[in-house]
Design a protein around this motif. Sequence first.
Motif, mmCIF file in Angstrom:
data_model
loop_
_atom_site.group_PDB
_atom_site.id
_atom_site.type_symbol
_atom_site.label_atom_id
_atom_site.label_comp_id
_atom_site.label_asym_id
_atom_site.label_seq_id
_atom_site.Cartn_x
_atom_site.Cartn_y
_atom_site.Cartn_z
ATOM 1 N N UNK A 156 0.658 -1.232 0.015
ATOM 2 C CA UNK A 156 -0.040 0.043 -0.059
ATOM 3 C C UNK A 156 0.872 1.072 0.093
ATOM 4 N N UNK A 157 1.576 1.495 1.193
ATOM 5 C CA UNK A 157 2.128 2.682 1.213
ATOM 6 C C UNK A 157 3.710 2.638 0.786
ATOM 7 N N UNK A 158 4.409 3.635 0.352
ATOM 8 C CA UNK A 158 5.651 3.698 0.033
ATOM 9 C C UNK A 158 6.299 4.901 0.377
ATOM 10 N N UNK A 159 7.517 4.853 1.071
ATOM 11 C CA UNK A 159 8.337 6.086 1.309
ATOM 12 C C UNK A 159 9.850 5.760 0.965
ATOM 13 N N UNK A 160 10.431 6.940 0.801
ATOM 14 C CA UNK A 160 11.977 6.967 0.611
ATOM 15 C C UNK A 160 12.628 7.745 1.510
ATOM 16 N N UNK A 161 13.632 7.316 2.044
ATOM 17 C CA UNK A 161 14.496 8.223 3.005
ATOM 18 C C UNK A 161 15.533 8.977 2.404
ATOM 19 N N UNK A 162 16.375 9.622 2.951
ATOM 20 C CA UNK A 162 17.454 10.712 2.462
ATOM 21 C C UNK A 162 18.658 9.803 1.753
ATOM 22 N N UNK A 163 18.465 8.677 2.373
ATOM 23 C CA UNK A 163 19.494 7.955 1.576
ATOM 24 C C UNK A 163 19.134 7.004 0.378
ATOM 25 N N UNK A 164 17.933 7.188 -0.050
ATOM 26 C CA UNK A 164 17.328 6.438 -1.239
ATOM 27 C C UNK A 164 16.834 5.202 -0.995
ATOM 28 N N UNK A 165 16.646 4.641 0.450
ATOM 29 C CA UNK A 165 16.160 3.648 0.556
ATOM 30 C C UNK A 165 14.738 3.588 0.618
ATOM 31 N N UNK A 166 13.888 2.533 0.351
ATOM 32 C CA UNK A 166 12.533 2.269 0.029
ATOM 33 C C UNK A 166 12.056 1.775 1.016
ATOM 34 N N UNK A 167 10.773 2.140 1.664
ATOM 35 C CA UNK A 167 9.979 1.400 2.554
ATOM 36 C C UNK A 167 8.390 1.170 2.155
ATOM 37 N N UNK A 168 8.289 -0.124 2.134
ATOM 38 C CA UNK A 168 6.946 -0.456 1.675
ATOM 39 C C UNK A 168 5.912 -1.091 2.873
ATOM 40 N N UNK A 169 4.600 -0.548 2.969
ATOM 41 C CA UNK A 169 3.989 -1.030 3.966
ATOM 42 C C UNK A 169 3.115 -2.254 3.283
ATOM 43 N N UNK A 170 3.482 -3.530 3.542
ATOM 44 C CA UNK A 170 3.075 -4.715 3.254
ATOM 45 C C UNK A 170 1.779 -5.026 3.889
ATOM 46 N N UNK A 171 0.728 -4.630 3.636
ATOM 47 C CA UNK A 171 -0.558 -4.735 4.121
ATOM 48 C C UNK A 171 -1.194 -6.304 4.742
ATOM 49 N N UNK A 172 -1.101 -6.869 3.871
ATOM 50 C CA UNK A 172 -1.730 -8.284 4.271
ATOM 51 C C UNK A 172 -0.658 -9.124 4.789
ATOM 52 N N UNK A 173 0.782 -8.941 4.681
ATOM 53 C CA UNK A 173 1.720 -9.625 5.329
ATOM 54 C C UNK A 173 2.215 -8.855 6.742
ATOM 55 N N UNK A 174 1.341 -7.768 7.301
ATOM 56 C CA UNK A 174 1.271 -7.279 8.396
ATOM 57 C C UNK A 174 2.929 -6.819 8.672
ATOM 58 N N UNK A 175 3.559 -6.345 7.684
ATOM 59 C CA UNK A 175 4.923 -5.834 7.982
ATOM 60 C C UNK A 175 5.556 -4.531 6.978
ATOM 61 N N UNK A 176 6.510 -4.253 7.444
ATOM 62 C CA UNK A 176 7.135 -3.446 6.513
ATOM 63 C C UNK A 176 8.579 -3.897 6.112
ATOM 64 N N UNK A 177 8.647 -3.384 4.619
ATOM 65 C CA UNK A 177 9.985 -3.962 4.023
ATOM 66 C C UNK A 177 10.905 -2.925 3.581
ATOM 67 N N UNK A 178 12.178 -2.947 3.648
ATOM 68 C CA UNK A 178 13.133 -1.784 3.164
ATOM 69 C C UNK A 178 14.002 -2.435 2.122
ATOM 70 N N UNK A 179 13.975 -1.426 0.974
ATOM 71 C CA UNK A 179 14.806 -1.878 -0.019
ATOM 72 C C UNK A 179 15.873 -0.791 -0.482
ATOM 73 N N UNK A 180 16.798 -0.965 -1.335
ATOM 74 C CA UNK A 180 17.621 -0.123 -1.739
ATOM 75 C C UNK A 180 16.997 0.593 -2.896
#
Length: 179
Positions: free
Chosen positions: A103-127
């Motif tokens: 659902x949700x996605x955000x990017x930090x100042x280093x360019x890492x991407x955070x994803x709200x993975x709704x039905x897996x009930x978690x947040x994942x972080x990617x470069x």
Amino acid sequence: RYVQFAYPFGGAVYSSCYMYVTDRGNQRVHKSDSIGRSLSQWGGQGSGNGQFKSPTGVATDSSGNVYVADRDNRRVQKFNSNGGYLAQWGSYGSGSGQFNEPYGVAVDSSGNVYVADARNHRVQKFDSSGRYLTQWGSQGSANGQFYTPVGVAVNSSGKVYVDERDTNRIQQFDSNGRN
């Protein structure tokens, strides 16, 4: 010319010049100027590169790249600032780098991407290229657990905020998932 939406969902602003909005009803992303005039749009129904099946969250990085959570295709797509397709990652599942309704996605100042993975009930972080880095959360109502996380945001200090639809709360974490 101003934009007509059909079920707008997510929005992001780049450098106070451009606004990007996901338009779930029309399966596309709109780019507008700072006063809402339409500049461009991209997407369409489908599962090919640059197509969407219920785009939800949208975020930009410091280079102007645009990241879109493509919920029903269970992936994140990356575009340049004009909607040119660059990359994608994810598939259906519960393994590392897989999604069940991102659902949700955000990017930090280093360019890492955070994803709200709704039905897996978690947040994942990617470069920024989609390489899996870490994840946190599981189903539940204790601190660090989630019931349907749908929103994620990162502030300038690197704090990650996660919005849960089914518990009506927001939790704060560091960039590695510690709260």
